[in-house]
Motif scaffolding. Structure first.
Motif, PDB file in Angstrom:
ATOM      1  N   UNK A 292      34.258  33.553  30.377  1.00 36.34           N
ATOM      2  CA  UNK A 292      35.264  32.960  31.275  1.00 36.34           C
ATOM      3  C   UNK A 292      35.571  31.521  30.878  1.00 36.34           C
TER       4      UNK A 292
ATOM      5  N   UNK B  76      42.206  46.241  34.087  1.00 37.93           N
ATOM      6  CA  UNK B  76      42.224  44.972  33.349  1.00 37.93           C
ATOM      7  C   UNK B  76      43.632  44.656  32.841  1.00 37.93           C
TER       8      UNK B  76
ATOM      9  N   UNK C  15      45.626  43.340  35.657  1.00 35.92           N
ATOM     10  CA  UNK C  15      45.276  41.941  35.952  1.00 35.92           C
ATOM     11  C   UNK C  15      45.968  41.006  34.964  1.00 35.92           C
TER      12      UNK C  15
ATOM     13  N   UNK D  33      49.551  40.738  35.751  1.00 35.93           N
ATOM     14  CA  UNK D  33      49.703  39.892  36.952  1.00 35.93           C
ATOM     15  C   UNK D  33      49.612  38.419  36.564  1.00 35.93           C
TER      16      UNK D  33
ATOM     17  N   UNK E 256      43.201  42.902  42.477  1.00 41.63           N
ATOM     18  CA  UNK E 256      42.551  43.123  41.177  1.00 41.63           C
ATOM     19  C   UNK E 256      42.134  41.790  40.554  1.00 41.63           C
ATOM     20  N   UNK E 257      43.047  40.836  40.648  1.00 41.21           N
ATOM     21  CA  UNK E 257      42.787  39.513  40.079  1.00 41.21           C
ATOM     22  C   UNK E 257      41.595  38.852  40.770  1.00 41.21           C
TER      23      UNK E 257
ATOM     24  N   UNK F 256      39.132  40.298  42.302  1.00 39.89           N
ATOM     25  CA  UNK F 256      37.888  40.994  41.920  1.00 39.89           C
ATOM     26  C   UNK F 256      37.420  40.512  40.561  1.00 39.89           C
ATOM     27  N   UNK F 257      38.378  40.366  39.649  1.00 40.02           N
ATOM     28  CA  UNK F 257      38.038  39.945  38.287  1.00 40.02           C
ATOM     29  C   UNK F 257      37.437  38.541  38.286  1.00 40.02           C
ATOM     30  N   UNK F 258      37.969  37.708  39.186  1.00 37.00           N
ATOM     31  CA  UNK F 258      37.547  36.308  39.219  1.00 37.00           C
ATOM     32  C   UNK F 258      36.236  36.116  39.971  1.00 37.00           C
ATOM     33  N   UNK F 259      35.965  37.039  40.885  1.00 35.17           N
ATOM     34  CA  UNK F 259      34.781  36.874  41.737  1.00 35.17           C
ATOM     35  C   UNK F 259      33.525  37.329  40.987  1.00 35.17           C
TER      36      UNK F 259
END
Lengths: 131, 712
Positions: free
Chosen positions: A101, A121, A124, A127, B597-598, B600-603
């Protein structure tokens, strides 16, 4: 199959041929039509240099001999700070996730992954690209 | 008389008189010179002791005084010596001075004084004078008379304070010496001092108590014995050679020696010999210190063992990584083939079998990665004591009737950051190992207790005073051989039959405990049994906890749980979000499926619940749940919909086995539904139910009338 991923032009960077082929198949199943491949980081950079602005997503393995995924990402960011980058990793410890990250990946996915996980993915990434 | 004769006589007498006078002067001069030398010698001697000296001749006339006397009585000796003599200072004025300055007039003094008057200036030679005076600067001095051989008298003036200080100094030195000796005797390190003699031997001149106890010597037996002879008495050939080599070089050095004395077997000692040289640079002494380094040696062994395990971990991680790549390809193609063969149940059945096998492979990889600490540790906060107590039902079936099983735990909660599944995995592995170590039955104890700083292993003791609890699994089985103990955490090391164990159980536990910042200690005795002690750091964080009950909705709370709330209607999102926050939940708010979704990905943590609207633009709730469940397999899902019942939505088909709540949302009903789904309690009764007529409400009662709620 919806055409939501039809505009994606993806470069797969993966040293293992079978894994590249499987990724291509999965992407095809998800409706991605434009998929390119590079067996290592050096060829990936050559591809990006010669076809600048052509691809709009890189899917890259973290662990590769020679240039690792993180090194490729660092080099890429010097020429293109915003090209979306999906890191594929076999490692899943928290330190690796944090490292992925902090090194500026758009998203990461853990091996083994299902077509649905890959779809999540890609969504995402779309987005984030739209944001 | 002839005047010439008279003149001659006058000259002769005059000459004789002059000759006599010169002779007398010479005698006086030599006498004085002699006295001066005498004084000079005394002066030098008294400089050491610091005492004053005053001399009077046998006529009680002042003869001389040294500089200390001047310093003590400066007002008496105001002039130089020759003027004093000329002026005729005598013993009387000295006595008067002493009398004037006396702090306690001694009877002897008065008597002596009287007698000195009686003899009117003649010294009798038997003075017995002793007096204490206070000098001009306040110091106390003793003045003591000392008759001289020539009939004169000397006075010695001693500074009492100075003497007292010297005595105290000597006392202090003695005290320091005694303390030093006691300290050397009390120390647990052995100490030996040897003195080099002309024959090249090193003779023992001192050994302390620890040295004697350590090597079972009596002090008197080894006094003045050669060091090499001592070595022959207690050490082996290697030690002797090493010692000879050190002594030969005369530079000192140290030897690590293993020595089994009566109290401790397997003890390691370090003998450090330091040479001491004399002024000419010749070797005079050796000072030897013997320290017990058994713990250090044990620590070194542990470190090297830890490094070996780390290396094995890296190896395992490498193998696991490559294996994972291969497995990913098999798994990926299996899934693709399943999609391509949806209408072919036979093919799907075969593919399911491949998938089961790949899942087993993936599980094995997970365990290898756990050992090599390359796996995410679930960071739930649990009460270890309670978790262990809950395991009893699970563990009991693993044991046969010949094994007596006891679970003990302190009632005080002991919170650690660790997944409940992790503890289950650990316990099952350890309990099975313990069972296998007791083929003829025995007792098995599983215990959780608080561990204070004092009883912590040294490796865990630190300045930050982190507190720990210890999970101990102890059996009365066969125990583990020493050479096996060293390898029990190695991956794939097993003493069991091939079909009974993979050799990954303890490796995995090792990795899990290390990841949790803990430590494993193995305590084993052959024929007596084994205790595996797992130390876990305690945490201040609050555990996830659900409180309350179906019947008492107001009391329900979900402390520490995370919910992902996906709702495109902002007011409703805010309302429900606040409501859940009030119940202790951590709420992630998303305005649509993609943002969910975003998020979840970030958490980085675990999401316990997805609460999602069904109808949302682009990515609907069902699609979102479908994708998110792949990423968070343990996540529970509740769908919210404006349509009052399942199947009424024209756009989205909600799966039949899912949990559903109709809008408008009734606060209490939502809380009950969440309570049911998170506690797994009565969840079957909720499935497919319209929340307006939940079964737990309607059973045996009148139908609950519709209540006012929130709708989008």
């Amino acid at each position: 199959m919806s055409d939501q991923f039809a505009d994606l032009k993806i470069l797969i960077v993966e040293d293992q041929g079978e894994a590249r082929a499987m990724m291509r198949n999965m992407l095809t199943e998800l409706g991605v039509t434009q998929v390119f491949e590079a067996p290592d980081g050096r060829e990936a950079m050559n591809f990006i240099d010669s076809a600048f602005d052509f691809i709009n997503l890189i899917i890259c393995d973290w662990n590769m001999p020679g240039m690792s995924g993180v090194e490729l990402l660092r080099q890429l960011r010097t020429v293109d700070p915003s090209l979306p980058f999906l890191m594929v990793t076999g490692r899943s410890d928290m330190e690796s996730v944090v490292e992925a990250k902090s090194s500026g990946v758009t998203a990461y996915i853990r091996k083994p992954f299902s077509p649905k996980q890959l779809e999540a993915k890609l969504r995402i990434i779309l987005y984030k690209m739209a944001a | 008389m002839d005047p010439q004769f008279s003149l001659l006589m006058f000259y002769i007498y005059g000459f004789l008189a002059v000759l006599l006078a010169v002779s007398f002067a010479g005698v006086v001069y030599f006498q004085l010179q002699k006295a001066n030398r005498y004084i000079c010698a005394l002066e030098q001697a008294s400089a050491v002791t610091g005492c004053g000296l005053v001399f009077f001749d046998k006529h009680s006339q002042f003869l001389d005084a040294n500089t200390h006397a001047h310093a003590f009585m400066p007002d008496l000796f105001v002039q130089d010596h020759s003027s004093l003599r000329r002026k005729g200072i005598n013993i009387k004025s000295f006595f008067n001075y002493c009398y004037d300055h006396a702090v306690d007039v001694d009877d002897n003094f008065v008597e002596t004084l009287g007698r000195s008057y009686e003899v009117s200036g003649e010294v009798s030679g038997d003075y017995n004078f002793w007096e204490v005076i206070r000098t001009h600067n306040g110091r106390l001095c003793v003045v003591e008379a000392q008759p001289l051989n020539d009939g004169g008298i000397g006075f010695i003036i001693l500074d009492v304070d100075n003497v007292k200080e010297r005595e105290e100094h000597v006392l202090r030195l003695n005290q320091a010496n005694r303390e030093l000796f006691e300290a050397i005797e009390a120390t647990t390190s052995g100490m030996i001092i040897t003195k080099a003699d002309e024959n090249g031997q090193h003779l023992v001149t001192f050994v302390n108590r620890a040295f004697c106890e350590l090597f079972a010597f009596e002090k008197e037996d080894i006094h003045l014995k050669d060091l090499l002879e001592l070595c022959r008495m207690r050490g082996g050939e290697y030690l002797l050679k090493r010692l000879q080599s050190i002594l030969k070089q005369e530079k000192g050095g140290n030897i690590e020696l293993r020595y089994d004395n009566n109290d401790k077997a397997n003890s390691w000692y370090d003998l450090k010999l330091t040479p001491v040289y004399d002024e000419d640079g010749q070797l005079e002494l050796y000072v030897g210190i013997v320290s017990d380094i058994s713990e250090l040696k044990a620590r070194e062994k542990e470190v090297s063992n830890g490094q070996r395990l780390d290396a094995l971990g890296q190896l395992a991680a490498g193998v696991a990584h490559d294996f994972n790549n291969v497995l990913s390809i098999i798994d990926g193609y299996t899934r693709l083939t399943m999609v391509a063969n949806e209408g072919n149940p036979k093919a799907i059945g075969y593919l399911e079998k491949i998938k089961t096998a790949t899942d087993r492979g993936a599980n094995l990889i997970k365990r290898m990665l756990t050992f090599s600490r390359h796996k995410i540790v679930d960071e739930d906060v649990i009460d270890l004591g309670e978790t262990i107590r809950d395991q009893e039902q699970l563990l009991q079936p693993l044991l046969n009737a010949s094994i007596k099983f006891n679970i003990l735990s302190d009632s005080e909660p002991m919170y650690i950051e660790c997944g409940q599944d992790t503890i289950t995995q650990i316990l099952m592995n350890l309990v099975v190992n313990a069972r296998d170590a007791m083929p003829h039955g025995g007792a098995l104890f599983v215990e959780v207790r608080y561990c204070d700083q004092k009883s912590l292993p040294k490796e865990l003791q630190s300045e930050d005073e982190q507190t720990y609890c210890v999970l101990s699994v102890a059996d009365t089985g066969t125990g583990i051989e020493a050479d096996v103990v060293e390898r029990i955490f190695d991956p794939f090391f097993t003493t069991k039959d091939k079909d009974k164990g993979t050799g990954l159980g303890l490796s995995m536990i090792y990795g899990l405990v290390k990841q949790n910042g803990g430590l494993i200690k193995v305590d084993t005795k052959l024929g007596r049994g084994t205790a595996m002690n797992l130390y876990f750091p305690l945490t201040d964080k609050a555990p996830k906890a659900i409180t309350g009950s179906f019947e008492d909705v107001d009391e329900i709370s979900f402390d520490g749980f995370t919910v992902l709330l996906s709702e495109d209607e902002p007011d409703l999102r805010e309302l429900v979000g606040n409501m859940l926050e009030e119940r202790g939940m951590n709420v992630l708010r998303a305005c649509d499926g993609h943002e969910a979704l975003y998020l979840e990905d970030d958490y980085e943590g675990k999401i316990d619940l997805l609460l999602t609207d069904v109808v949302m633009p682009e990515l609907n709730g069902v699609e979102l749940a479908d994708l998110l469940c792949e990423l968070q397999p343990e996540m529970k899902v509740i769908f919210m919909s404006g349509y009052p019942a399942r199947g009424q939505s024209a756009h989205v088909d909600i799966p039949l086995d899912s949990t559903f709540i109709a809008k408008p949302i009734v606060h209490e009903d939502l809380i009950r539904i969440i309570y049911g789904i998170l506690t797994n309690a009565d969840s079957g009764t909720l499935e497919g139910q319209d929340i307006r007529t939940p079964r737990w409400k309607s059973e045996g009662h009148e139908e609950t009338p519709p209540r006012e709620g929130y709708a989008s």
